[in-house]
Motif scaffolding. Structure first.
Motif, PDB file in Angstrom:
ATOM      1  N   UNK A  15      14.605  -5.342  49.852  1.00 55.32           N
ATOM      2  CA  UNK A  15      14.828  -4.210  50.755  1.00 55.32           C
ATOM      3  C   UNK A  15      13.957  -3.050  50.303  1.00 55.32           C
ATOM      4  N   UNK A  16      13.197  -2.486  51.228  1.00 51.14           N
ATOM      5  CA  UNK A  16      12.348  -1.329  50.945  1.00 51.14           C
ATOM      6  C   UNK A  16      13.010  -0.103  51.556  1.00 51.14           C
ATOM      7  N   UNK A  17      13.240   0.906  50.729  1.00 44.61           N
ATOM      8  CA  UNK A  17      13.786   2.174  51.209  1.00 44.61           C
ATOM      9  C   UNK A  17      12.635   3.015  51.734  1.00 44.61           C
ATOM     10  N   UNK A  25      26.114   6.941  50.207  1.00 48.79           N
ATOM     11  CA  UNK A  25      26.267   6.525  51.600  1.00 48.79           C
ATOM     12  C   UNK A  25      25.117   5.600  51.992  1.00 48.79           C
ATOM     13  N   UNK A  26      23.922   5.965  51.615  1.00 45.52           N
ATOM     14  CA  UNK A  26      22.764   5.132  51.937  1.00 45.52           C
ATOM     15  C   UNK A  26      22.830   3.789  51.209  1.00 45.52           C
ATOM     16  N   UNK A  27      23.259   3.784  49.961  1.00 48.47           N
ATOM     17  CA  UNK A  27      23.414   2.547  49.202  1.00 48.47           C
ATOM     18  C   UNK A  27      24.453   1.641  49.872  1.00 48.47           C
ATOM     19  N   UNK A  28      25.555   2.232  50.300  1.00 46.08           N
ATOM     20  CA  UNK A  28      26.588   1.454  50.994  1.00 46.08           C
ATOM     21  C   UNK A  28      26.052   0.873  52.301  1.00 46.08           C
ATOM     22  N   UNK A  33      26.623  -3.222  52.502  1.00 48.63           N
ATOM     23  CA  UNK A  33      27.130  -3.839  53.720  1.00 48.63           C
ATOM     24  C   UNK A  33      26.217  -4.959  54.242  1.00 48.63           C
ATOM     25  N   UNK A  34      24.905  -4.753  54.351  1.00 45.73           N
ATOM     26  CA  UNK A  34      24.083  -5.834  54.899  1.00 45.73           C
ATOM     27  C   UNK A  34      23.684  -6.926  53.913  1.00 45.73           C
ATOM     28  N   UNK A  35      23.660  -6.649  52.619  1.00 45.19           N
ATOM     29  CA  UNK A  35      23.192  -7.626  51.635  1.00 45.19           C
ATOM     30  C   UNK A  35      24.300  -8.150  50.716  1.00 45.19           C
ATOM     31  N   UNK A  36      24.944  -7.238  50.004  1.00 40.26           N
ATOM     32  CA  UNK A  36      25.880  -7.643  48.946  1.00 40.26           C
ATOM     33  C   UNK A  36      27.136  -8.292  49.519  1.00 40.26           C
ATOM     34  N   UNK A  37      27.735  -7.673  50.498  1.00 40.77           N
ATOM     35  CA  UNK A  37      28.982  -8.217  51.044  1.00 40.77           C
ATOM     36  C   UNK A  37      28.801  -9.627  51.608  1.00 40.77           C
ATOM     37  N   UNK A  57      25.225   4.329  42.701  1.00 38.43           N
ATOM     38  CA  UNK A  57      26.113   3.173  42.556  1.00 38.43           C
ATOM     39  C   UNK A  57      27.514   3.578  42.119  1.00 38.43           C
ATOM     40  N   UNK A  58      27.681   4.788  41.645  1.00 39.96           N
ATOM     41  CA  UNK A  58      28.952   5.235  41.068  1.00 39.96           C
ATOM     42  C   UNK A  58      29.667   6.293  41.893  1.00 39.96           C
ATOM     43  N   UNK A  59      29.270   6.469  43.126  1.00 42.06           N
ATOM     44  CA  UNK A  59      29.916   7.484  43.953  1.00 42.06           C
ATOM     45  C   UNK A  59      31.268   6.987  44.461  1.00 42.06           C
ATOM     46  N   UNK A  60      32.087   7.896  44.909  1.00 41.66           N
ATOM     47  CA  UNK A  60      33.400   7.557  45.456  1.00 41.66           C
ATOM     48  C   UNK A  60      33.242   6.669  46.692  1.00 41.66           C
ATOM     49  N   UNK A  61      32.232   6.951  47.498  1.00 41.03           N
ATOM     50  CA  UNK A  61      31.974   6.148  48.697  1.00 41.03           C
ATOM     51  C   UNK A  61      31.752   4.688  48.317  1.00 41.03           C
ATOM     52  N   UNK A  62      30.980   4.444  47.288  1.00 37.55           N
ATOM     53  CA  UNK A  62      30.691   3.080  46.836  1.00 37.55           C
ATOM     54  C   UNK A  62      31.935   2.457  46.216  1.00 37.55           C
TER      55      UNK A  62
END
Length: 94
Positions: A15-17, A25-28, A33-37, A57-62
């Motif tokens: 994946x290229x950002x 939020x962007x990581x999620x 959502x599209x890769x890890x899950x 990777x350590x945010x509350x959203x994640x």
């Protein structure tokens, strides 16, 4: 910036950002959502996520996303890239 996932059983697409800063939020939305899950679902109950302790990777959203989807993560010390096998791949590709 790029992201990829690897395991003994396979790998994700690269994946290229494009532009902007990576945040939780962007990581999620772009990685979890599209890769890890889906990868975790295909891999089965033995899936454990290993990331590199980056701030996004350590945010509350994640944390909420991982918990809500039943995804387990390896807990390990910060600043320990030598423990992460994909870091060696990035070094090799450099």
């Amino acid at each position: 910036m790029v992201w990829a996932g690897i395991s003994l059983g396979g790998h994700t697409d690269l994946h290229v950002f494009h532009g902007g800063t990576l945040n939780g939020v962007r990581y999620r939305d772009e990685i979890l959502d599209p890769y890890v899950h889906p990868y975790a679902g295909a891999f089965g109950n033995d899936f454990i996520l290993m990331d590199n302790n980056a701030r996004p990777h350590r945010t509350v959203v994640v944390e909420d996303y991982l918990e809500g989807h039943g995804l387990e993560r390896i807990e390990w010390p910060a600043q320990s890239p030598d423990l992460n096998p994909i870091k060696h791949l990035w070094d090799y590709l450099s």
